[in-house]
Scaffold this active site. Structure first.
Site, mmCIF file in Angstrom:
data_model
loop_
_atom_site.group_PDB
_atom_site.id
_atom_site.type_symbol
_atom_site.label_atom_id
_atom_site.label_comp_id
_atom_site.label_asym_id
_atom_site.label_seq_id
_atom_site.Cartn_x
_atom_site.Cartn_y
_atom_site.Cartn_z
ATOM 1 N N TYR A 335 56.748 -40.042 40.562
ATOM 2 C CA TYR A 335 58.103 -39.385 40.610
ATOM 3 C C TYR A 335 57.587 -37.957 41.223
ATOM 4 O O TYR A 335 56.559 -37.619 41.226
ATOM 5 C CB TYR A 335 58.829 -39.300 39.407
ATOM 6 C CG TYR A 335 60.070 -38.568 38.956
ATOM 7 C CD1 TYR A 335 60.989 -39.584 39.062
ATOM 8 C CD2 TYR A 335 60.390 -37.425 39.191
ATOM 9 C CE1 TYR A 335 62.291 -39.059 38.949
ATOM 10 C CE2 TYR A 335 61.437 -36.942 39.222
ATOM 11 C CZ TYR A 335 62.568 -37.811 38.953
ATOM 12 O OH TYR A 335 63.987 -37.379 38.864
ATOM 13 N N CYS A 412 80.236 -57.357 48.755
ATOM 14 C CA CYS A 412 81.146 -57.816 47.362
ATOM 15 C C CYS A 412 82.032 -56.588 47.060
ATOM 16 O O CYS A 412 83.013 -56.741 46.601
ATOM 17 C CB CYS A 412 80.041 -57.666 46.228
ATOM 18 S SG CYS A 412 78.948 -56.214 46.038
ATOM 19 N N HIS A 905 76.208 -53.849 42.536
ATOM 20 C CA HIS A 905 77.087 -55.149 42.787
ATOM 21 C C HIS A 905 78.413 -54.818 42.420
ATOM 22 O O HIS A 905 78.477 -54.224 41.147
ATOM 23 C CB HIS A 905 76.354 -56.483 42.110
ATOM 24 C CG HIS A 905 77.112 -57.500 42.444
ATOM 25 N ND1 HIS A 905 77.301 -57.931 43.594
ATOM 26 C CD2 HIS A 905 77.815 -58.276 41.375
ATOM 27 C CE1 HIS A 905 77.940 -59.162 43.523
ATOM 28 N NE2 HIS A 905 78.495 -59.496 42.020
#
Length: 945
Positions: A335, A412, A905
């Site tokens: 990080y 999608c 998604h």
């Protein structure tokens, strides 16, 4: 006579008849046989999907019939319930000139649109299945015990349909494709196939019997990869970290008490609090600190971040930290605390940086969950399971309006939005009208299937008419019979592939033209813009049957977006004078911010906790998964209308800066209300992030409380000076313009008539003597220049066309002052739209400066055509605002899984006949527990009174 000799004789006979028919088609003046085939094979070949329908060589609708075929055992079976084995209505016909496909239904239209082209290659495929291991009870999978099967199904990667990702459907039976391909000669006038020959490119005799260009063209059509050549899979929605810019030259320093890090995990602890989990090593100075506390309350105490900030204050830039316990030879969680990154990053020199502290990356073993694994676990145990209803034995359904869509790779968001939009009345009336669809096909440009493939109106109608009908739905037998269901003889289980529509709707757009994941809300708004444009073009070009679309109640054609549009009123109250300014705007989505400060933990029963625990086994070193959070929907609704403070507000009332309060209210309520529950926000690093929380949106919603109250919200305030005489005030009406005496006096002193001077002042809205003077110089020859003006009638100075009223006299005057003629200025303003933008008009004028007279004449002709084109085009008003009672019921939800709207998604849930249906790309099933608390876009329909 041998079988081989008989076959050869038959081939020669077919070839002879075919060549004779080809010669009859040839026009020597146009190039003979060469004119019937594409001259270049280095072009796109669409050989697996009809441009007019979703039919393919295998994929065909319920209205087509299929011949009898032989299975792997040689037994003759009917592929459909119908005993008719006529195949003329099956498969696709690829035009050998355009290299585009059509079906038998549209063969005559395609031929007409390509100068009666008659040479086609037909492609008809049949599945031939191999013996399946599961039928024999064999195979490795059958020998697996349940624990191994379950272990195999556990996802290790944040993806769907990729190795290590979330499960897809069970493996389908394996099969081969039996191809029947023929060259046919079609007579357009008779609408009949007059000759055909089966193709076998392994047979050298075929090459010798046909003209070379015909043979080569047919071979190209047969062998070239089409749309479906590569398997369409859902791309991983893993949010791959960027490479840190600090990695290359990372500063690393050792101190007397920090020479190396102990390899024993038991000795690792936070330098500040002594915590032993969720520890992060600063790669620059070797300090071990605790990770940050997450929004949901889990995580560490943030000492690692505080250490970075402390060193930063001393002038040291030590941004990179690595999570201890995640280090393996494959990498680790890294990080960056740097303000310009502040996110998970990739460190290409991680091994080198760890070696500095005595850590051999090749010998490390993972003991803690990575951040990706934590996110996967959250998805698997909460969001993913809830939204997709994963793990439930959902009943698949198919029928009218119950047709799935194939995921083309990160598509999608397209599938989910389209599945909900198809339920909206305007979309159905315009794009799912069978009669109008045929009209659109017939009025398409020349080029047949090639033109239709690139016709956005045609492709939109093809998509919505197919989704709303039962044409591509699987029959009851195909769903109930397990063997039929798995074999999927018509190729419908994978859903329809909206490739042509996706390409056209995204064409020219920076984001939607790519294969990357996109924001469903932005795509919805983009669709409305495109649909309005295509509808208007279709009306103007007479591509619709008008009577079919005219509403008997209003006698007008409603634009697609009018069903969703509503008006809002933004009130800004000056903090010093208490005077208010009002601004009206049009929206199609009602945004609701999720107030994070109102989040509370969802109470769960002991049984629910045990059920959740049974789904997963806690790993060593793994943190407890915190309880999901909930933000009350009422709290979200309150944020919409609550006052916000505007700092450094310039107030026209006091002619200076002060503060103001701003509030937004609804002026109108649309037929279809689209709510966006915005869990997403932009972090300090300008990257989009998501709040993990539930917002339980009700299925019935009344928003009348958000509507503006004229008495208390408007009339109670004294308007700002700038709003006194404009229509931005809700109740204001246009005030009559009277000539300014000072301007008139100055013009009269210059020698102009009093009436002419008054006209100039009125026409320029008293903008000043100089502007009025410019107007006088341009209009002094007008026949009515010296006639008395009326204080409200400025139409004589406007264009006489039906659109003239929207052209501002003041804007014309400003353009005239720049040296443009009055007529050119009027035209430029009309062409630029109805907002009287002088800037846009200037751009148009400068762009056409070289031939301004010709450009103006052409523009006027086009404007006249639009206006006269006419009784219909004028009635299609994309800005039409519909109002009604704000009482709604929910019928559609688009939900999202992932860290932000640019990855993840999307799925849709649609309520049909009082039953919620899940649309997860190609999967269409009855929903047991629709995730109404996890949606992103909510679609409400006005309740009938």
């Amino acid at each position: 006579m041998s079988t081989t000799t008989t076959k050869a004789s038959s081939v020669m006979e077919e070839a002879s008849v075919l060549v004779e028919a080809i010669n009859a088609l040839c026009d020597e003046e146009k190039g003979g046989v060469n004119s019937l085939c594409c001259s270049s094979f280095d072009v796109v070949v669409v050989n697996d999907e009809c441009a007019y329908t979703f039919d393919g060589p295998l994929h065909y609708s319920s209205k087509r019939k299929r011949r009898k075929t032989a299975d792997a055992s040689g037994n003759e079976n009917d592929d459909d319930d119908d005993d008719d084995d006529d195949r003329d209505d099956c498969g696709i016909f690829v035009n050998m000139k355009t290299l585009r496909a059509t079906t038998r239904k549209y063969l005559q239209l395609d031929s007409k649109k390509t100068e009666k082209q008659g040479l086609y290659v037909t492609r008809k495929w049949t599945k031939v299945f191999f013996e399946e291991e599961e039928e024999k009870g064999g195979g490795e999978d059958s020998k697996m015990d349940d624990s191994k099967k379950n272990a195999k199904a556990t996802p290790t990667k944040l993806g769907i349909g990729v190795e290590g990702g979330f499960d897809e459907e069970d493996a389908k039976p394996k099969y081969a494709i039996e191809k029947d391909e023929r060259i046919v000669v079609y007579d357009c006038d008779k609408d009949a196939i007059v000759a055909e020959m089966k193709l076998d490119f392994k047979d050298e005799e075929v090459r010798n019997l046909l003209p070379t260009i015909v043979y080569e063209c047919a071979k190209t059509i047969s062998e070239r990869e089409g749309y479906d050549a590569k398997k369409d899979v859902m791309a991983s929605w893993e949010d791959v970290p960027n490479v840190s810019k600090y990695s290359e030259n990372l500063i690393q320093v050792k101190s007397d008490d920090k020479q190396r890090i102990s390899p024993d995990p038991k000795t690792w602890k936070c330098f500040e609090t002594g915590e032993t989990t969720n520890l992060w090593l600063n790669l620059s100075d070797g300090v071990i600190g605790s990770g940050r506390r997450h929004f949901d309350g889990s995580g560490g105490n943030g000492s690692a971040l505080r250490h970075y900030q402390s060193e930063k204050a001393k002038g040291n830039e030590y941004p990179l930290v690595v999570k201890l316990g995640t280090i393996t030879p494959d990498g680790a969680d890294v990080y960056s605390y740097a303000a310009d990154e502040d996110d998970a990053v990739t460190d290409p020199k991680l091994a080198e940086h760890l070696k500095f502290w005595g850590i051999d990356i090749m010998s490390q073993v993972k003991t803690e969950q990575t951040m990706s694994e934590i996110q996967i676990d959250k998805n698997r145990t909460f969001e993913f399971d809830a939204i997709t209803e994963h793990g439930k034995d959902l009943k698949e359904v198919s029928g009218e309006g119950l047709v799935g869509l194939k995921n083309l790779g990160n598509s999608c968001y397209v599938n989910s939005v389209v599945q909900v939009m198809k339920e909206c009345a305007n979309v159905r009336n315009v794009f799912a009208n069978e009669k109008n669809k045929e009209r659109v096909f017939e009025t398409g440009k020349s080029g047949g299937a090639q033109a239709i493939e690139n016709d956005p109106l045609a492709q939109t109608m093809k998509l919505f008419s197919s989704l709303t009908s039962s044409e591509y739905a699987r029959t009851r037998e195909e769903l109930s019979d397990e063997t039929r269901k798995k074999r999927d003889m018509r190729g419908l289980a994978d859903g329809l592939a909206p490739r042509m529509f996706k390409r056209l709707v995204g064409e020219g757009h920076l984001e939607f033209s790519t294969a990357r994941q996109q924001d469903a809300r932005e795509f919805f708004e983009h669709c409305l813009e495109k649909f309005d444009k295509w509808q208007k073009e279709g009306v103007r070009e007479s591509r619709f049957f008008i009577d079919e679309q005219i509403s008997t109640s209003s006698n007008t054609i409603s634009s697609i977006s009018s069903e969703f549009q509503f008006e809002t009123l933004e009130r800004t109250v000056c903090g010093s004078s208490q005077k208010a300014g009002f601004k009206t705007s049009s929206q199609v989505v009602l945004d609701l911010r999720v107030p994070r400060e109102k989040a509370v933990e969802i109470e769960t029963t002991k049984e629910e906790e045990e059920a959740t625990a049974s789904k997963r086994q806690k790993k060593e070193g793994e943190e407890n998964v915190p309880a999901p959070l909930e933000v009350p929907f009422a709290a979200c609704l309150e944020t919409y209308t609550q006052d916000s403070i505007v700092e450094d507000y310039y107030s026209p009332a006091i002619q200076g800066k002060t503060f103001a309060t701003r509030k937004t209210l609804l002026k109108t309520c649309p037929n279809v209300l689209v709510l966006c529950v915005n869990r997403y926000y932009v972090g300090d690093d300008w990257r989009p992030k998501k709040m993990d929380c539930v917002v339980n949106v009700p299925e019935r919603l009344n928003i009348e409380s958000l509507r503006v109250d004229e008495k208390t919200d408007v009339d109670a305030y004294e308007p700002m000076p700038e709003d006194m005489n404009t229509d931005s005030n809700v109740n204001a009406s246009p005030t009559a313009i009277t000539a300014d005496d000072t301007i008139v006096a100055q013009l009269v002193a210059m020698g102009f008539s009093e009436n002419g001077s008054k006209r100039a002042a009125i026409a320029t809205s008293n903008a000043g003597a100089e502007v009025a003077m410019e107007w006088v110089l341009s209009h002094s020859d007008d026949l009515d220049f010296n006639e008395p003006p009326t204080t409200t009638d400025t139409s004589k100075f406007n264009d006489k066309s039906t659109n003239a009223a929207s052209v501002s006299v003041e804007a014309i005057s400003q353009l005239e002052a720049m040296g443009f003629s009055s007529s050119a200025s009027r035209t430029a303003l009309r062409v630029s739209g109805s907002n009287n933008s002088v800037e846009a008009a200037c751009e148009w004028l400068f762009a056409n400066m070289d031939n301004i007279d010709e450009a103006c004449a052409k523009a006027e002709r086009e404007l006249e055509e639009i206006e006269e084109g006419g009784r219909v085009a004028a009635s299609t008003d994309v800005n039409e605002i519909i109002d009604g009672k704000g009482d709604y019921e929910l019928f559609g939800v688009v939900s999202h899984m992932g860290s932000n709207t640019g990855c993840g998604h999307y799925v849709a849930h649609v309520k049909k006949n009082d039953q919620w249906i899940l649309f997860n790309d190609q999967k269409v099933a009855v929903s047991e527990n629709p995730p109404l608390g996890l949606g992103y876009l909510y679609f409400f329909r006005r309740r009938s009174t």
